[in-house]
Design a protein around this motif. Structure first.
Motif, PDB file in Angstrom:
ATOM      1  N   ASN A   7       4.275  69.160 -67.780  1.00 30.74           N
ATOM      2  CA  ASN A   7       3.927  68.347 -66.629  1.00 30.74           C
ATOM      3  C   ASN A   7       3.196  67.053 -66.983  1.00 30.74           C
ATOM      4  N   LEU A   8       3.190  66.654 -68.255  1.00 27.76           N
ATOM      5  CA  LEU A   8       2.559  65.388 -68.613  1.00 27.76           C
ATOM      6  C   LEU A   8       3.312  64.246 -67.912  1.00 27.76           C
ATOM      7  N   PRO A   9       2.639  63.495 -67.034  1.00 27.04           N
ATOM      8  CA  PRO A   9       3.332  62.430 -66.294  1.00 27.04           C
ATOM      9  C   PRO A   9       3.903  61.365 -67.237  1.00 27.04           C
ATOM     10  N   ILE A  10       5.131  60.969 -66.987  1.00 27.04           N
ATOM     11  CA  ILE A  10       5.815  59.960 -67.804  1.00 27.04           C
ATOM     12  C   ILE A  10       6.132  58.752 -66.932  1.00 27.04           C
ATOM     13  N   SER A  11       5.779  57.568 -67.433  1.00 31.01           N
ATOM     14  CA  SER A  11       6.184  56.302 -66.822  1.00 31.01           C
ATOM     15  C   SER A  11       7.219  55.654 -67.729  1.00 31.01           C
ATOM     16  N   LEU A  12       8.104  54.870 -67.137  1.00 28.78           N
ATOM     17  CA  LEU A  12       9.127  54.176 -67.912  1.00 28.78           C
ATOM     18  C   LEU A  12       8.970  52.668 -67.745  1.00 28.78           C
ATOM     19  N   HIS A  13       9.088  51.978 -68.870  1.00 24.28           N
ATOM     20  CA  HIS A  13       8.898  50.523 -68.915  1.00 24.28           C
ATOM     21  C   HIS A  13      10.129  49.925 -69.582  1.00 24.28           C
ATOM     22  N   PHE A  14      11.008  49.346 -68.770  1.00 23.09           N
ATOM     23  CA  PHE A  14      12.261  48.815 -69.286  1.00 23.09           C
ATOM     24  C   PHE A  14      12.249  47.288 -69.315  1.00 23.09           C
ATOM     25  N   HIS A  15      12.955  46.759 -70.305  1.00 26.39           N
ATOM     26  CA  HIS A  15      13.229  45.327 -70.359  1.00 26.39           C
ATOM     27  C   HIS A  15      14.702  45.107 -70.019  1.00 26.39           C
ATOM     28  N   ASN A  16      15.005  43.895 -69.575  1.00 28.96           N
ATOM     29  CA  ASN A  16      16.367  43.593 -69.161  1.00 28.96           C
ATOM     30  C   ASN A  16      17.093  42.741 -70.204  1.00 28.96           C
ATOM     31  N   THR A  17      16.703  42.901 -71.460  1.00 25.52           N
ATOM     32  CA  THR A  17      17.220  42.067 -72.547  1.00 25.52           C
ATOM     33  C   THR A  17      18.730  42.041 -72.592  1.00 25.52           C
ATOM     34  N   ARG A  18      19.354  43.168 -72.363  1.00 26.74           N
ATOM     35  CA  ARG A  18      20.810  43.261 -72.418  1.00 26.74           C
ATOM     36  C   ARG A  18      21.441  43.552 -71.053  1.00 26.74           C
ATOM     37  N   TYR A  40      -1.643  61.906 -77.710  1.00 30.27           N
ATOM     38  CA  TYR A  40      -2.164  61.583 -76.372  1.00 30.27           C
ATOM     39  C   TYR A  40      -2.424  62.861 -75.571  1.00 30.27           C
ATOM     40  N   ALA A  41      -1.480  63.787 -75.632  1.00 33.16           N
ATOM     41  CA  ALA A  41      -1.609  65.029 -74.872  1.00 33.16           C
ATOM     42  C   ALA A  41      -2.796  65.849 -75.341  1.00 33.16           C
ATOM     43  N   GLU A  42      -3.007  65.903 -76.645  1.00 29.80           N
ATOM     44  CA  GLU A  42      -4.120  66.671 -77.201  1.00 29.80           C
ATOM     45  C   GLU A  42      -5.467  66.185 -76.676  1.00 29.80           C
ATOM     46  N   HIS A  43      -5.563  64.875 -76.434  1.00 27.54           N
ATOM     47  CA  HIS A  43      -6.824  64.303 -75.961  1.00 27.54           C
ATOM     48  C   HIS A  43      -6.913  64.260 -74.436  1.00 27.54           C
ATOM     49  N   GLY A  44      -5.954  64.852 -73.757  1.00 32.46           N
ATOM     50  CA  GLY A  44      -6.026  64.944 -72.305  1.00 32.46           C
ATOM     51  C   GLY A  44      -5.796  63.646 -71.567  1.00 32.46           C
ATOM     52  N   PHE A  45      -4.985  62.746 -72.141  1.00 31.29           N
ATOM     53  CA  PHE A  45      -4.676  61.506 -71.433  1.00 31.29           C
ATOM     54  C   PHE A  45      -3.970  61.834 -70.127  1.00 31.29           C
ATOM     55  N   GLY A  81      13.998  62.644 -62.494  1.00 32.93           N
ATOM     56  CA  GLY A  81      12.822  62.897 -61.669  1.00 32.93           C
ATOM     57  C   GLY A  81      11.633  62.019 -61.991  1.00 32.93           C
ATOM     58  N   ILE A  82      11.801  60.997 -62.835  1.00 31.42           N
ATOM     59  CA  ILE A  82      10.683  60.107 -63.158  1.00 31.42           C
ATOM     60  C   ILE A  82      10.393  59.230 -61.950  1.00 31.42           C
ATOM     61  N   SER A  83       9.131  59.184 -61.556  1.00 27.28           N
ATOM     62  CA  SER A  83       8.777  58.481 -60.317  1.00 27.28           C
ATOM     63  C   SER A  83       7.746  57.372 -60.529  1.00 27.28           C
ATOM     64  N   THR A  84       7.570  56.913 -61.764  1.00 25.78           N
ATOM     65  CA  THR A  84       6.681  55.785 -62.030  1.00 25.78           C
ATOM     66  C   THR A  84       7.375  54.813 -62.981  1.00 25.78           C
ATOM     67  N   ILE A  94       1.696  59.133 -69.981  1.00 27.01           N
ATOM     68  CA  ILE A  94       2.216  58.280 -71.036  1.00 27.01           C
ATOM     69  C   ILE A  94       3.237  57.312 -70.446  1.00 27.01           C
ATOM     70  N   THR A  95       3.424  56.200 -71.134  1.00 28.44           N
ATOM     71  CA  THR A  95       4.474  55.248 -70.798  1.00 28.44           C
ATOM     72  C   THR A  95       5.382  55.089 -72.007  1.00 28.44           C
ATOM     73  N   LEU A  96       6.686  55.193 -71.779  1.00 31.51           N
ATOM     74  CA  LEU A  96       7.666  54.944 -72.814  1.00 31.51           C
ATOM     75  C   LEU A  96       8.181  53.524 -72.637  1.00 31.51           C
ATOM     76  N   GLY A  97       7.914  52.670 -73.629  1.00 30.47           N
ATOM     77  CA  GLY A  97       8.258  51.270 -73.522  1.00 30.47           C
ATOM     78  C   GLY A  97       9.566  50.921 -74.219  1.00 30.47           C
ATOM     79  N   ASP A  98      10.463  50.307 -73.472  1.00 30.65           N
ATOM     80  CA  ASP A  98      11.717  49.802 -74.035  1.00 30.65           C
ATOM     81  C   ASP A  98      11.483  48.343 -74.428  1.00 30.65           C
ATOM     82  N   THR A  99      10.669  48.144 -75.442  1.00 35.49           N
ATOM     83  CA  THR A  99      10.056  46.861 -75.748  1.00 35.49           C
ATOM     84  C   THR A  99      11.042  45.739 -75.979  1.00 35.49           C
TER      85      THR A  99
END
Length: 312
Positions: free
Chosen positions: A201-212, A166-171, A226-229, A174-179
């Motif tokens: 400085n690649l912006p990171i978003s976090l996507h959490f599930h409440n499974t547990r 993703y970084a190589e293509h200049g996205f 410091g994640i703000s998304t 990214i979002t890290l999914g806790d699927t």
């Protein structure tokens, strides 16, 4: 502890929340929910998905849903598109952001996308070429980033390899999914810190599930880094249809309540968001997992004479 002063909350209920529903939710109901979110001040919404209607019938009306949005300044309507065909449809429909995704394990990628990870990485190359020069944001998502329900812990080198593509293509981020809700605070801290160290400085978003039951605890771990998304789902609905036992996402109203109590700004009106969640509950015809929509925020008071006194 210095938290972010402002957090971008991305509501994914209309996509991740509804995609697993067996009964088709009418298009006009989806549009009504979308505009309720907008009226509440949500300015980043994952509204739908441009996938095969045969694979995910719930998303067959993707273009109509986008067309029904009440456009306001600053609004970003995001869509999921796993391949070039989906991206072409998303561009034609006027999406503001396209989310491309790969799983961080071969087994989940096979279930989720019906192809090996290497082929999905080639899809990223094709999508990057297709979207180059287009007036659209591009975000790369990684499913099962904190654990796979079939393989357990994921290979951190594979996770890095996906993010690197993703970084190589200049996205744009990214979002890290806790699927499947396998994340824990120590795992979040190790995983995010490693990626921050390599990708700067690649912006990171976090996507959490409440499974547990520790979705918001993991948010706290992200805030410490410091994640703000953060992505969350109206009413707490949703769950991956290609993973056993994957219950809903963290709830948008519950997340908002936590952030506001911490003094973190979101630009979203919690009361209006609760009203939107109750509309969703009416549409679904069943109780939803969200807690704040039931109890109200901490500041909500009750009439003394509305509660019976103890007897005896």
């Amino acid at each position: 502890m210095q938290w972010p002063t402002r957090v971008d909350v991305i509501d994914v209920g209309l996509r991740d929340g509804l995609q697993s529903e067996a009964a088709f939710v009418p298009t006009d109901a989806k549009i009504a929910l979308l505009n309720r979110l907008i009226d509440a001040g949500v300015r980043h919404i994952e509204a739908t998905s441009f996938v095969s209607p045969r694979a995910v019938p719930q998303m067959a009306d993707a273009a109509q849903v986008l067309a029904g949005a009440r456009r306001v300044p600053g609004l970003v309507l995001s869509v999921l598109a796993p391949n070039a065909k989906g991206v072409e449809r998303a561009l034609q429909a006027g999406a503001d952001e396209i989310v491309v995704f790969v799983s961080a394990s071969e087994s989940h990628n096979g279930k989720n996308l019906n192809r090996p990870v290497e082929r999905s990485l080639q899809d990223i190359d094709e999508i990057a070429a297709l979207t180059r020069g287009q007036q659209v944001k591009r975000k790369g998502a990684v499913a099962v980033a904190f654990g796979c329900p079939f393989e357990g812990d994921v290979d951190p080198d594979l996770l890095e390899r996906i993010v690197a593509r993703y970084a190589e293509h200049g996205f744009d981020g990214i979002t890290l999914g806790d699927t499947t809700g396998m994340a824990t605070p120590p795992l979040v801290e190790r995983t995010v810190a490693r990626l921050q160290q390599r990708f700067g400085n690649l912006p990171i978003s976090l996507h959490f599930h409440n499974t547990r039951g520790i979705g918001l605890v993991n948010v706290m771990a992200g805030l410490r880094l410091g994640i703000s998304t953060y992505e969350a789902s109206l009413g707490g609905i949703g769950g991956c249809p290609f993973a056993p036992g994957a219950t809903g996402n963290i709830c948008t109203e519950d997340l908002l309540n936590l952030l506001h109590e911490m003094g973190i700004q979101t630009g979203i009106d919690l009361d209006r968001l609760v009203q939107a969640a109750r509309l969703l509950e009416d549409i679904m015809g069943r109780p939803l997992p969200g807690q704040v929509m039931k109890a109200g925020p901490r500041s909500a008071l009750h009439r003394l004479d509305s509660v019976c006194a103890a007897q005896g």
